[in-house]
Design a protein around this motif. Structure first.
Motif, PDB file in Angstrom:
ATOM      1  N   ILE A 240      38.507  32.778  44.934  1.00  0.00           N
ATOM      2  CA  ILE A 240      38.053  32.402  43.600  1.00  0.00           C
ATOM      3  C   ILE A 240      38.727  33.268  42.540  1.00  0.00           C
ATOM      4  CG2 ILE A 240      36.003  33.916  43.624  1.00  0.00           C
ATOM      5  CD1 ILE A 240      34.566  31.668  42.058  1.00  0.00           C
ATOM      6  N   TYR A 241      38.986  34.535  42.871  1.00  0.00           N
ATOM      7  CA  TYR A 241      39.689  35.389  41.916  1.00  0.00           C
ATOM      8  C   TYR A 241      41.104  34.886  41.667  1.00  0.00           C
ATOM      9  CZ  TYR A 241      42.452  39.309  40.227  1.00  0.00           C
ATOM     10  OH  TYR A 241      43.334  40.083  39.518  1.00  0.00           O
ATOM     11  N   CYS A 242      41.841  34.611  42.733  1.00  0.00           N
ATOM     12  CA  CYS A 242      43.223  34.165  42.559  1.00  0.00           C
ATOM     13  C   CYS A 242      43.294  32.762  41.973  1.00  0.00           C
ATOM     14  CB  CYS A 242      43.960  34.220  43.901  1.00  0.00           C
ATOM     15  SG  CYS A 242      44.268  35.887  44.488  1.00  0.00           S
ATOM     16  N   ASP A 243      42.332  31.917  42.324  1.00  0.00           N
ATOM     17  CA  ASP A 243      42.308  30.560  41.783  1.00  0.00           C
ATOM     18  C   ASP A 243      42.076  30.581  40.282  1.00  0.00           C
ATOM     19  OD1 ASP A 243      41.764  27.530  43.091  1.00  0.00           O
ATOM     20  OD2 ASP A 243      40.930  27.845  41.094  1.00  0.00           O
ATOM     21  N   PHE A 244      41.062  31.308  39.843  1.00  0.00           N
ATOM     22  CA  PHE A 244      40.706  31.292  38.424  1.00  0.00           C
ATOM     23  C   PHE A 244      41.614  32.180  37.588  1.00  0.00           C
ATOM     24  CE2 PHE A 244      37.194  31.925  35.072  1.00  0.00           C
ATOM     25  CZ  PHE A 244      37.774  30.945  34.282  1.00  0.00           C
ATOM     26  N   SER A 245      41.922  33.379  38.071  1.00  0.00           N
ATOM     27  CA  SER A 245      42.835  34.228  37.314  1.00  0.00           C
ATOM     28  C   SER A 245      44.233  33.626  37.325  1.00  0.00           C
ATOM     29  CB  SER A 245      42.862  35.657  37.868  1.00  0.00           C
ATOM     30  OG  SER A 245      43.485  35.718  39.138  1.00  0.00           O
ATOM     31  N   GLY A 246      44.565  32.887  38.404  1.00  0.00           N
ATOM     32  CA  GLY A 246      45.841  32.183  38.433  1.00  0.00           C
ATOM     33  C   GLY A 246      45.908  31.123  37.361  1.00  0.00           C
ATOM     34  N   TYR A 247      44.824  30.345  37.209  1.00  0.00           N
ATOM     35  CA  TYR A 247      44.776  29.355  36.133  1.00  0.00           C
ATOM     36  C   TYR A 247      44.907  30.034  34.775  1.00  0.00           C
ATOM     37  CZ  TYR A 247      43.483  25.344  33.338  1.00  0.00           C
ATOM     38  OH  TYR A 247      43.506  24.316  32.414  1.00  0.00           O
ATOM     39  N   SER A 248      44.183  31.134  34.598  1.00  0.00           N
ATOM     40  CA  SER A 248      44.243  31.854  33.327  1.00  0.00           C
ATOM     41  C   SER A 248      45.646  32.368  33.049  1.00  0.00           C
ATOM     42  CB  SER A 248      43.243  33.023  33.329  1.00  0.00           C
ATOM     43  OG  SER A 248      41.913  32.556  33.350  1.00  0.00           O
ATOM     44  N   ASP A 249      46.309  32.886  34.084  1.00  0.00           N
ATOM     45  CA  ASP A 249      47.685  33.364  33.904  1.00  0.00           C
ATOM     46  C   ASP A 249      48.612  32.226  33.486  1.00  0.00           C
ATOM     47  OD1 ASP A 249      47.357  36.075  34.451  1.00  0.00           O
ATOM     48  OD2 ASP A 249      47.491  35.777  36.609  1.00  0.00           O
ATOM     49  N   GLY A 263      45.254  36.550  24.562  1.00  0.00           N
ATOM     50  CA  GLY A 263      44.599  37.751  25.045  1.00  0.00           C
ATOM     51  C   GLY A 263      44.614  37.840  26.561  1.00  0.00           C
ATOM     52  N   VAL A 264      43.700  38.622  27.116  1.00  0.00           N
ATOM     53  CA  VAL A 264      43.603  38.854  28.563  1.00  0.00           C
ATOM     54  C   VAL A 264      42.280  38.298  29.051  1.00  0.00           C
ATOM     55  CG1 VAL A 264      43.523  40.604  30.390  1.00  0.00           C
ATOM     56  CG2 VAL A 264      45.016  40.925  28.398  1.00  0.00           C
ATOM     57  N   ASN A 265      42.290  37.621  30.207  1.00  0.00           N
ATOM     58  CA  ASN A 265      41.044  37.060  30.737  1.00  0.00           C
ATOM     59  C   ASN A 265      40.599  37.721  32.032  1.00  0.00           C
ATOM     60  OD1 ASN A 265      38.932  35.247  30.240  1.00  0.00           O
ATOM     61  ND2 ASN A 265      39.741  33.762  31.698  1.00  0.00           N
ATOM     62  N   PHE A 266      41.507  38.331  32.775  1.00  0.00           N
ATOM     63  CA  PHE A 266      41.169  39.081  33.991  1.00  0.00           C
ATOM     64  C   PHE A 266      41.961  40.378  33.998  1.00  0.00           C
ATOM     65  CE2 PHE A 266      39.861  34.863  35.177  1.00  0.00           C
ATOM     66  CZ  PHE A 266      38.770  35.050  36.013  1.00  0.00           C
ATOM     67  N   ASP A 267      41.303  41.461  34.396  1.00  0.00           N
ATOM     68  CA  ASP A 267      41.961  42.763  34.410  1.00  0.00           C
ATOM     69  C   ASP A 267      41.549  43.511  35.687  1.00  0.00           C
ATOM     70  OD1 ASP A 267      43.284  45.098  33.796  1.00  0.00           O
ATOM     71  OD2 ASP A 267      41.821  45.776  32.313  1.00  0.00           O
ATOM     72  N   THR A 268      42.134  43.119  36.812  1.00  0.00           N
ATOM     73  CA  THR A 268      41.864  43.720  38.123  1.00  0.00           C
ATOM     74  C   THR A 268      40.373  44.027  38.326  1.00  0.00           C
ATOM     75  OG1 THR A 268      42.393  45.938  37.277  1.00  0.00           O
ATOM     76  CG2 THR A 268      44.180  44.693  38.302  1.00  0.00           C
ATOM     77  N   PRO A 269      39.514  43.000  38.318  1.00  0.00           N
ATOM     78  CA  PRO A 269      38.063  43.246  38.362  1.00  0.00           C
ATOM     79  C   PRO A 269      37.572  43.897  39.637  1.00  0.00           C
ATOM     80  CG  PRO A 269      38.562  40.912  38.668  1.00  0.00           C
ATOM     81  CD  PRO A 269      39.837  41.568  38.267  1.00  0.00           C
ATOM     82  N   TYR A 270      38.281  43.698  40.765  1.00  0.00           N
ATOM     83  CA  TYR A 270      37.791  44.266  42.018  1.00  0.00           C
ATOM     84  C   TYR A 270      38.089  45.757  42.151  1.00  0.00           C
ATOM     85  CZ  TYR A 270      36.728  39.529  43.602  1.00  0.00           C
ATOM     86  OH  TYR A 270      36.197  38.264  43.737  1.00  0.00           O
ATOM     87  N   PHE A 271      38.666  46.354  41.127  1.00  0.00           N
ATOM     88  CA  PHE A 271      38.812  47.805  41.088  1.00  0.00           C
ATOM     89  C   PHE A 271      37.708  48.449  40.254  1.00  0.00           C
ATOM     90  CE2 PHE A 271      43.157  46.571  42.207  1.00  0.00           C
ATOM     91  CZ  PHE A 271      43.435  47.476  43.220  1.00  0.00           C
ATOM     92  N   SER A 272      36.685  47.681  39.913  1.00  0.00           N
ATOM     93  CA  SER A 272      35.593  48.185  39.071  1.00  0.00           C
ATOM     94  C   SER A 272      34.698  49.133  39.864  1.00  0.00           C
ATOM     95  CB  SER A 272      34.764  47.018  38.539  1.00  0.00           C
ATOM     96  OG  SER A 272      35.550  46.124  37.785  1.00  0.00           O
TER      97      SER A 272
END
Length: 475
Positions: A240-249, A263-272
């Motif tokens: 889901i991360y790659c699918d949605f952040s891929g669409y955003s990219d 702007g930016v929509n995803f910023d490496t969220p799994y490093f939170s």
């Protein structure tokens, strides 16, 4: 029209040629016509719906700007809220709430089945509804200027890169950019192209490679060993991360090619290392929208601790419901609301314990990262499961603690490919955050060519070209 489809690959060059060949109102007309073609390719009947939403908020904007008294402004704002949320309620939530009421009344002996609406959920309605609502609310607050040009406003609502699955680009960011022409710049075009290629890598090479295993696990969890089910949940977190952040990219990259900044929509969220940090990195345009138009108006962190907890839970509950008409989505939102509350309750004590025991920062941060990711994966179970029963089946399989050796993993080749792709992604994202590469190096034609060639190689080598729909199209 899907970004990963043949029709789009035909549409894009024609659109780019027409876009850069025009100026002023003609360019806006090209953008609007291209965007309506892009949206209507899926189902032309819903063009009337987006046109209706556009017309309502355009008129409401003029009326809010022209009203002198605050009560009059408030009445026009209420018209925007009721009309937009009303359309969303009918198309997305009517059957859900009707079914929920019917099931609840079943306990009291009412068993007659209600008359459900036979409607199709329009693609992107959740996104462009929030986008137009933010325009009306910001006008009411006096933070932006009214847009009197109907062509420009319609283009703002329907601009195709972000129309069907975001990011949710607010009027304060996009309308000023639509008021001027953007000349063709090779630097911006190539930068945008690179982000588009990155998006395709995430979607077709990673997300679509993980999808078959994830689908099989969630379709029949009882047919898989517990270790395979755990891997399926882990894979879904990255799917889901790659699918949605891929669409955003892809969307953000296309905008950059045209001269716009989303702007930016995803910023490496799994490093939170905390859930509040996670929500500043995951789907940033939605989380910031919920913060500014729901959490803060509810009172935010004003009014005491209990009110803050209440506001966090309400915001996340509605954020979960925004994703879909299902109690599983509501539960997903409730879990994240609970996580945010527990973080505020436990966080200070954990910080003091780390200081007292003199635990190295890298160890405490690493532990926090693992806990946040694990609890995020737990919540994803309910987000992905089609029913509550499926969620329970998955949890029962995991809780059995049986057959957890790698020898018990099913479809080992598929799993190993998935781990390889996830490892490459995590390594690349960690490298991008820790290694500072001078822009002069990245701007060199040789470096850029090598990067683009590597992206194309990954797409060809690992890509799945079945035209798989993006996950967030259903929201």
């Amino acid at each position: 029209m899907l970004f990963n489809s043949i029709p789009f690959l035909v549409f894009l060059p024609a659109f780019l040629a027409a876009y850069f060949a025009t100026r002023g109102a003609a360019r806006l007309a090209v953008c609007l016509a291209g965007s309506y073609l892009f949206y209507g390719w899926w189902d032309w009947r819903f063009l009337g719906l987006i046109a209706l939403s556009t017309g309502i908020d355009y008129v409401v904007g003029l009326k809010i700007a022209g009203a002198e008294a605050q009560p009059a402004k408030r009445r026009w704002l209420m018209l925007s809220l009721t009309s937009n949320l009303g359309l969303l309620a009918v198309f997305k939530y009517f059957n859900f709430f009707l079914d929920s009421v019917w099931r609840a009344t079943g306990f009291f002996g009412f068993s007659e089945s209600p008359a459900f609406l036979a409607v199709i959920l329009p693609v992107g309605i959740s996104f462009y509804t929030f986008q137009t609502l933010s325009y009306s609310i910001d006008l009411y607050r006096g933070t932006i200027e009214v847009e009197r040009n109907l062509l420009r406003f319609a283009t703002y609502v329907a601009f195709f890169p972000q129309l069907v699955a975001g990011p949710i680009v607010r009027a304060s960011l996009l309308l000023p950019q639509l008021r001027r022409d953007h000349p063709f710049l090779w630097s911006g075009f190539l930068l945008g192209l690179g982000q588009v290629l990155l998006g395709y890598v995430k979607k077709v090479a990673i997300a679509d490679s993980l999808a078959p295993f994830v689908d099989r696990v969630f379709d029949a969890p009882e047919a898989f060993t517990p270790i395979s089910v755990v891997i399926g949940v882990f894979f879904y977190a990255f799917q889901i991360y790659c699918d949605f952040s891929g669409y955003s990219d892809i969307a953000i990259g296309l905008a950059r090619m045209l001269g716009y900044d989303f702007g930016v929509n995803f910023d490496t969220p799994y490093f939170s290392r905390s859930f509040s940090e996670f929500w500043t990195r995951w789907h940033i345009s939605l989380s910031s929208w919920l913060r500014d138009y729901l959490y803060i108006p509810l009172g935010g962190n004003r009014g005491g601790t209990l009110f803050t907890y209440r506001n966090l839970v309400i915001t996340m509950l509605l954020g979960g419901l925004w994703h879909g008409a299902s109690w599983n989505f509501v539960l997903w939102g409730a879990l994240h609301g609970l996580y945010l509350v527990l973080q505020r309750l436990i966080g200070p004590s954990y910080g003091r314990l780390v200081e007292r025991l003199r635990i190295p920062r890298v160890v405490s941060d690493g532990l926090s990262l693992v806990v946040v990711f694990a609890l995020t994966c737990f919540a994803w179970i309910f987000f992905r499961s089609p029913t509550w029963a499926t969620s329970m089946d998955i949890l029962q399989q995991i809780a059995s603690l049986d057959r957890l050796a790698f020898a018990d993993v099913q479809l080992k080749v598929v799993v190993l490919k998935g781990f390889l792709l996830i490892g490459m992604l995590v390594t690349a994202e960690a490298w991008s955050k820790t290694v500072v590469v001078p822009s002069a190096v990245l701007d060199r034609p040789v470096a850029r060519t090598l990067a683009y060639a590597a992206a194309l190689w990954l797409i060809v080598l690992f890509g799945t070209f079945d035209g798989g729909q993006f996950i967030y199209f259903q929201f």
